[in-house]
Design a protein around this motif. Structure first.
Motif, short mmCIF file in Angstrom:
data_model
loop_
_atom_site.label_atom_id
_atom_site.label_comp_id
_atom_site.label_asym_id
_atom_site.label_seq_id
_atom_site.Cartn_x
_atom_site.Cartn_y
_atom_site.Cartn_z
N LEU A 105 0.83 -1.20 0.00
CA LEU A 105 0.00 0.00 0.00
C LEU A 105 0.86 1.26 0.00
O LEU A 105 0.51 2.26 -0.65
N GLY A 106 1.99 1.20 0.71
CA GLY A 106 2.89 2.34 0.71
C GLY A 106 3.50 2.59 -0.66
O GLY A 106 3.62 3.73 -1.11
N ARG A 107 3.86 1.50 -1.34
CA ARG A 107 4.42 1.62 -2.69
C ARG A 107 3.39 2.19 -3.66
O ARG A 107 3.71 3.07 -4.47
N ILE A 108 2.16 1.71 -3.57
CA ILE A 108 1.10 2.23 -4.45
C ILE A 108 0.89 3.72 -4.19
O ILE A 108 0.72 4.51 -5.13
N GLY A 109 0.93 4.11 -2.92
CA GLY A 109 0.76 5.52 -2.59
C GLY A 109 1.86 6.39 -3.16
O GLY A 109 1.61 7.52 -3.60
N GLN A 110 3.08 5.87 -3.18
CA GLN A 110 4.20 6.64 -3.71
C GLN A 110 4.16 6.74 -5.24
O GLN A 110 4.53 7.77 -5.81
N GLU A 111 3.70 5.68 -5.88
CA GLU A 111 3.71 5.64 -7.34
C GLU A 111 2.47 6.25 -7.98
O GLU A 111 2.47 6.54 -9.18
N SER A 112 1.41 6.43 -7.21
CA SER A 112 0.14 6.87 -7.78
C SER A 112 0.06 8.40 -7.85
O SER A 112 0.85 9.12 -7.24
N SER A 113 -0.93 8.85 -8.59
CA SER A 113 -1.17 10.29 -8.73
C SER A 113 -1.85 10.83 -7.48
O SER A 113 -2.35 10.07 -6.65
N GLU A 114 -1.91 12.14 -7.39
CA GLU A 114 -2.56 12.77 -6.24
C GLU A 114 -4.04 12.41 -6.20
O GLU A 114 -4.61 12.18 -5.12
N GLU A 115 -4.67 12.36 -7.37
CA GLU A 115 -6.09 12.00 -7.44
C GLU A 115 -6.32 10.60 -6.91
O GLU A 115 -7.25 10.36 -6.12
N LEU A 116 -5.47 9.66 -7.32
CA LEU A 116 -5.64 8.28 -6.88
C LEU A 116 -5.36 8.14 -5.39
O LEU A 116 -6.06 7.39 -4.69
N ARG A 117 -4.36 8.85 -4.88
CA ARG A 117 -4.08 8.79 -3.45
C ARG A 117 -5.27 9.27 -2.63
O ARG A 117 -5.59 8.70 -1.58
N GLN A 118 -5.94 10.28 -3.13
CA GLN A 118 -7.12 10.79 -2.43
C GLN A 118 -8.26 9.79 -2.47
O GLN A 118 -8.99 9.61 -1.48
N VAL A 119 -8.42 9.12 -3.61
CA VAL A 119 -9.46 8.10 -3.74
C VAL A 119 -9.18 6.94 -2.78
O VAL A 119 -10.10 6.44 -2.11
N ILE A 120 -7.94 6.52 -2.72
CA ILE A 120 -7.57 5.41 -1.81
C ILE A 120 -7.83 5.80 -0.36
O ILE A 120 -8.33 5.00 0.44
N LYS A 121 -7.50 7.03 -0.03
CA LYS A 121 -7.70 7.50 1.35
C LYS A 121 -9.18 7.60 1.70
O LYS A 121 -9.60 7.14 2.78
N ASP A 122 -9.97 8.20 0.81
CA ASP A 122 -11.37 8.48 1.12
C ASP A 122 -12.29 7.28 0.91
O ASP A 122 -13.26 7.10 1.66
N LYS A 123 -12.01 6.48 -0.12
CA LYS A 123 -12.93 5.41 -0.49
C LYS A 123 -12.45 4.02 -0.06
O LYS A 123 -13.27 3.20 0.36
N VAL A 124 -11.16 3.78 -0.19
CA VAL A 124 -10.66 2.42 0.07
C VAL A 124 -10.34 2.23 1.55
O VAL A 124 -10.90 1.34 2.21
N ARG A 125 -9.45 3.05 2.08
CA ARG A 125 -9.06 2.89 3.48
C ARG A 125 -10.23 3.11 4.43
O ARG A 125 -10.42 2.35 5.38
N ARG A 126 -10.99 4.15 4.17
CA ARG A 126 -12.12 4.45 5.06
C ARG A 126 -13.16 3.34 5.05
O ARG A 126 -13.80 3.07 6.06
#
Length: 219
Positions: free
Chosen positions: A99-120
């Protein structure tokens, strides 16, 4: 892969099991003898503390017995062949690194989606309870999670971002499953420290009580 890393969970058997049964039976006998010895009257402060400490020993012991009877069955119903806790912790670290690697490699939009939709969604307490209540197969759980997140993935224009989102969903769902098993392993040991402390306190108070009785008897 997660299933390939599984090790067969075997219940502790043999002498340890018999020691546990003997411990339980002797505890029951000791409780009956204490009730016969003390009766319904608690007496002074020392005997009251002794009775309270013995009650704590019994309660923590009963909780421990319940854990050893119930928790392994829940673990087996969730995974069939649960991993050892050391392997679960190692797997949890791998998933966190993913998950950390995906966060580093992904765009800002995707990081926000992962934070708001996936992790939550998939790291929530309700999703943790779902592991214990429904006890779904992990592959089915991942499939439902992918289906749930599919509309959001379709709105991402970049195919790479869509793949990363799906990978993040699968890793997060698996992480929550691993968390649920780790918590069950920890529950098996949760009662032990209070039980040992209560037993030690009871034995010390019992020793003081015996010395007190002998002192007043020979005085």
């Amino acid at each position: 892969a997660y299933p390939a890393r599984k090790q067969i969970y075997r219940r502790r058997a043999g002498p340890l099991r018999y020691w546990l049964l003997a411990h339980v039976y002797f505890g029951i006998i000791a409780g009956i003898l204490l009730l016969l010895h003390g009766g319904t009257s608690t007496g002074g402060l020392l005997t009251s503390l002794l009775m309270i400490s013995f009650d704590l020993v019994i309660m923590t012991g009963l909780f421990g017995i319940a854990c050893y009877l119930i928790v392994p069955r829940i673990m087996t119903s969730i995974e069939g062949e649960p991993l050892l806790i050391e392997d679960l912790r190692a797997r949890r670290e791998e998933l966190r690194e993913t998950l950390g690697r995906i966060g580093q490699e992904s765009s800002e939009e995707l990081r926000q989606v992962i934070k708001d939709k996936v992790r939550r969604r998939f790291l929530s307490f309700n999703y943790l309870l779902r592991q214990y209540i429904r006890r779904e197969d992990l592959s089915a759980l991942e499939a439902k999670a992918r289906e749930e997140i599919e509309p959001i993935a379709d709105r991402l224009g970049d195919p790479k971002s869509r793949r990363q989102l799906i990978e993040a969903v699968e890793a997060t769902v698996t992480l929550r499953r691993v968390d649920s098993l780790i918590y069950l392993h920890q529950l098996l040991k949760l009662w032990l420290a209070p039980h040992v402390v209560a037993t030690s306190l009871m034995l010390m108070l019992m020793l003081v009580h015996i010395i007190q009785v002998i002192y007043f008897a020979v005085r």
